[in-house]
Each structure stands twice: as C-alpha cells, then as structure tokens.
Design an enzyme around this catalytic site. Structure first.
Site, PDB file in Angstrom:
ATOM      1  N   SER A 164       3.953   1.149   1.791  1.00 60.12           N
ATOM      2  CA  SER A 164       3.189  -0.441   1.748  1.00 60.12           C
ATOM      3  C   SER A 164       1.913  -0.014   1.977  1.00 60.12           C
ATOM      4  O   SER A 164       1.121   0.640   1.193  1.00 60.12           O
ATOM      5  CB  SER A 164       3.923  -1.369   2.961  1.00 60.12           C
ATOM      6  OG  SER A 164       3.556  -2.614   3.003  1.00 60.12           O
ATOM      7  N   ASP A 183     -19.700  -8.477   4.060  1.00 57.57           N
ATOM      8  CA  ASP A 183     -20.281  -7.116   3.653  1.00 57.57           C
ATOM      9  C   ASP A 183     -19.419  -5.969   3.997  1.00 57.57           C
ATOM     10  O   ASP A 183     -20.037  -4.856   4.320  1.00 57.57           O
ATOM     11  CB  ASP A 183     -21.748  -6.866   4.270  1.00 57.57           C
ATOM     12  CG  ASP A 183     -21.536  -7.091   5.803  1.00 57.57           C
ATOM     13  OD1 ASP A 183     -20.588  -7.424   6.299  1.00 57.57           O
ATOM     14  OD2 ASP A 183     -22.494  -6.589   6.383  1.00 57.57           O
ATOM     15  N   HIS A 229      10.901  -4.472  -1.149  1.00 58.97           N
ATOM     16  CA  HIS A 229       9.778  -3.664  -0.334  1.00 58.97           C
ATOM     17  C   HIS A 229      10.192  -2.688   0.379  1.00 58.97           C
ATOM     18  O   HIS A 229       9.410  -1.859   0.793  1.00 58.97           O
ATOM     19  CB  HIS A 229       8.730  -4.845   0.282  1.00 58.97           C
ATOM     20  CG  HIS A 229       7.582  -4.525   0.600  1.00 58.97           C
ATOM     21  ND1 HIS A 229       6.362  -3.901  -0.416  1.00 58.97           N
ATOM     22  CD2 HIS A 229       7.023  -4.118   1.935  1.00 58.97           C
ATOM     23  CE1 HIS A 229       5.532  -3.419   0.338  1.00 58.97           C
ATOM     24  NE2 HIS A 229       5.629  -3.600   1.696  1.00 58.97           N
TER      25      HIS A 229
END
Length: 421
Positions: free
Chosen positions: A140, A348, A401
């Site tokens: 994951s 940023d 998953h």
C-alpha cells in the site's frame, strides 16, 4: 517466539536529512529471522526491508512466522521498520507536537514525515547495518515509498516488490478521489448484493444517529458521517464479511426504545478513532502532493458525489478519505485541527518521484495490482507501471487491497519469482 527470533534496532536520524544542523529523532526497527536458520546462517542471509502501509502505520508485530513473512524468512532477514513518527520511533501525535510553540511550527515539523524522509532513513539504516543492497517490499503506502526509493536511491535496492501500492507519479489528489469514490460505490453495491438485509440497516443506523445521541467508549458522540467510516471493511477480501458481523450487533431493545449496543459502539470506535494513527489523518492527502496544495481534496470532490452524503436517501459507506470534520469529531485529532489546515493549504511540497530515473530503472520490480482495489485505483496504477522501466505487473481480481493478509505466502513467492526471471 514460535519459530522466529527477533532483534530490536534503534537509530538516531536527522529530522531533516538536508539540514546541516538538524535535530535528531529516533527510528525503531525490528529484525525477524527463522529459527530454521542457525545464527551463523542468518548472518549470511540477504536482507529484506518491509515498508508498511499508511501513512502513519507502524511495522507488523509478529509473534510467529506466517503469510508473506513465512515465505520471506526462508531466505531473508526481515527488517520491519516503524516509519518515523510511528510505533517505537519518536512519536508524532497531539501530545508530542504540543511541545512545539505554534501550529506553524508543528506543520513545519511534519513536512519531514513523508516518503522522501522515510527513504532517507532507510538508506542511513542500510549503511549503518553494513548492507550492500537489499530487497524492498512495500504494501500500500509502503509501495508509494518504494517508488520514491527507486527514484532517489536505487543503488540501495537489489529488487523491489509492491502490493497494492503503485502511486500516481503526477497529478492532483482530486483525480485519485474521483476514482476512489467510484470504486467505493461499486463495492457498496457488491456488499449489499451479498447482504441485502444490511441495505436498510445501514440507513436505519444513520437516521437513528441523527435523532438519538449515542456515544463511543471514549465519550465522543458517534455521528452518521462518522459511522460511514466503517466502509473501511469494504477494502478487504474477508474483512467485507466482518462488516456484516459488525452491523448485526447494532441495535438492542431498551425501555426507551431501540439503542445502539455497547458491543457495536466498542467495535465502531476501534474503526473510526485515529488515536493510534494520527499521521494518517494529518498527512494522507499530502502523499499525493508535489508542488501544489491538497486544499482538502476529498471534501471538495465529495460535492461531485452527493450519493455519499450522510443524509442521502440510502446511505453509502465510505473508504479511506480524510475530511476536515475528522478534526472536530475525533478527540485524538481535535488539538491538531489548526496544523491540519496549514498542511492542507501548503502549496510548496517537494517532489516525491523522479520520472526520468524511473524511466531508466534497472532494478527488477514486480507489482501486484488488484483490479477492484478501492484504495489504490487499478487504472492509475497501470499508468504508473507503464512509466517505470523494468517493472512487471501481475494484475488480478482474486484479491482486494489487503491481499497479503489473505494469502501473503503465495503472493510474495509469485512476486519474488517475477524479479528473478
């Protein structure tokens, strides 16, 4: 312990690997090896670094060798990393962050807890242990970190294995959440086809929570939108059936009418509380950000999917999305609301991947892509796979998953063999 030996390792690492005078934090790792190997044999084995899912998840605490660890321990020494801020590594939570002078200082501190810093920790640890190159296995979010590793320090990797963790290398998180909402809606339909009696029950619980105050064991109120978080069960092969067992405990009869049972509330609390994993809520959207802000992406994209609103006619359960109201309703997160907003507005963020390096990669990489994964989208994963040279994909609809929790031994062996062709 049964069939295995473990050794604790602690390392002092810079908070900011790029800072000349950075303060240090501690990173903990636990080494596992099989008792089938003698001490001398273990010393000669190659190393495997396991990178756990998350963000904010600590390493696996194994008490015996099973699943993928059983397969790996046949020929590797396993190093289980508590990624910075988790487990026995220097913690990053409301208590420790509260020692910093402001929310801005807390946010600046947490900018050093993404995949690039985790990879820098791993490289420092590899060098201190005297390891030439090691195999890296990422599950994951650990797969996201592995792609960062392949970008920033491929010289440290012998081979890479990735399960359910091929991150998008570019683009904004909005694209991720649009795909996620669509997959989660499909998974809801699949679940209610399996358990049609739960269709009305889920909506009944949500409407009950609108009108009746029910409290979790920690004393915080359970709301309808917080109840929807139990949709995390939908991401698993067998866990999906655990959701049915959870729901069947929901109501009891009292002299004052139907109420939610203590057993149900206890189980829900274990799912919806982020007390043990605050970094998940704080950093989850930032793991997709490179040079732009997330701006609470999941909350904004939710507006395009009104069927997921808690007041919808038929309530749907949600997946791994993180919303700003988490920091209002979860007591463990309330002290962190200001820093969460700062991180959501940060525009940023530095780069996490080097696509030029990945396009010329020579490290053998094998990745399992789960076709119906509700957390890491299959289509976005295949786009990434096509960008990374020397990466071979095994696409399957056999697992969801948490595939390595279902048949980790077979999955690990298959991926390992793929890197040896």
């Amino acid at each position: 312990m049964r069939g295995l030996r473990s050794t604790a390792h602690r390392f002092r690492v810079p908070l900011d690997h790029a800072g000349r005078h950075s303060p240090t934090i501690e990173v903990f790792a636990r080494e596992y090896s099989s008792l089938e190997h003698s001490d001398d044999d273990v010393a000669a084995l190659p190393w495997l670094l396991f990178l756990q899912g998350g963000p904010g998840g600590r390493g696996v605490r194994a008490t015996q060798l099973s699943g993928w660890m059983k397969a790996a321990a046949r020929e590797f020494r396993i190093l289980m990393l508590d990624q910075r801020g988790t487990g026995l590594s220097t913690p990053a939570d409301a208590a420790t962050l509260g020692s910093l002078p402001s929310a801005e200082a807390q946010a600046e501190y947490l900018t050093h807890f993404r995949a690039d810093s985790i990879v820098a920790d791993a490289e420092l640890i590899r060098e201190r242990l005297g390891i030439g190159r090691w195999t890296v296995f990422g599950q994951s979010y650990g797969g996201f970190c592995t792609l960062t590793y392949l970008s920033l320090a491929p010289q440290g990797i012998e081979r890479a294995l990735i399960t359910g963790g091929l991150a998008p290398l570019s683009g904004r998180p909005d694209e991720v959440y649009r795909a996620t909402f669509a997959r989660v809606e499909e998974r809801n339909a699949e679940y209610f086809a399996l358990y049609p009696e739960d269709r009305e029950l889920v909506t009944r619980i949500a409407r009950h929570l609108d009108g009746v105050e029910e409290y979790l064991p920690g004393g915080d109120r359970l709301t309808a939108r917080r109840f929807q978080m139990v949709g995390s069960f939908l991401g698993g092969n067998t866990r999906i059936h655990g959701l049915h067992y959870l729901l069947e405990d929901a109501f009891i009869r009292t002299a004052h009418g139907p109420r939610l049972s203590a057993a149900f509330l206890e189980q829900v609390h274990a799912v919806v509380s982020r007390a043990s994993q605050p970094l998940y809520a704080l950093l989850h959207e930032s793991i997709y950000c490179q040079g732009f802000a997330s701006s609470w992406s999941a909350q904004r994209v939710l507006g395009e999917y009104p069927q997921f609103r808690e007041d919808a006619g038929q309530v749907l359960l949600t997946g791994e999305m993180v919303y700003p109201w988490y920091f209002e309703e979860d007591p463990a997160l309330r002290p962190l609301r200001a820093v969460a907003d700062i991180l959501a507005d940060k525009d940023d963020w530095g780069p996490l991947y080097d696509t030029d390096v990945l396009a010329t990669n020579i490290v053998p990489v094998a990745a399992a892509v789960y076709r119906h994964d509700i957390y890491v989208d299959r289509d976005l994963s295949l786009t990434t796979a096509a960008t990374v040279r020397n990466l071979e994909v095994w696409e399957t609809d056999e697992f969801h998953h948490d595939g390595i929790a279902d048949d980790g031994e077979a999955i690990f062996d298959r991926l390992l063999s793929m890197t040896r062709r």
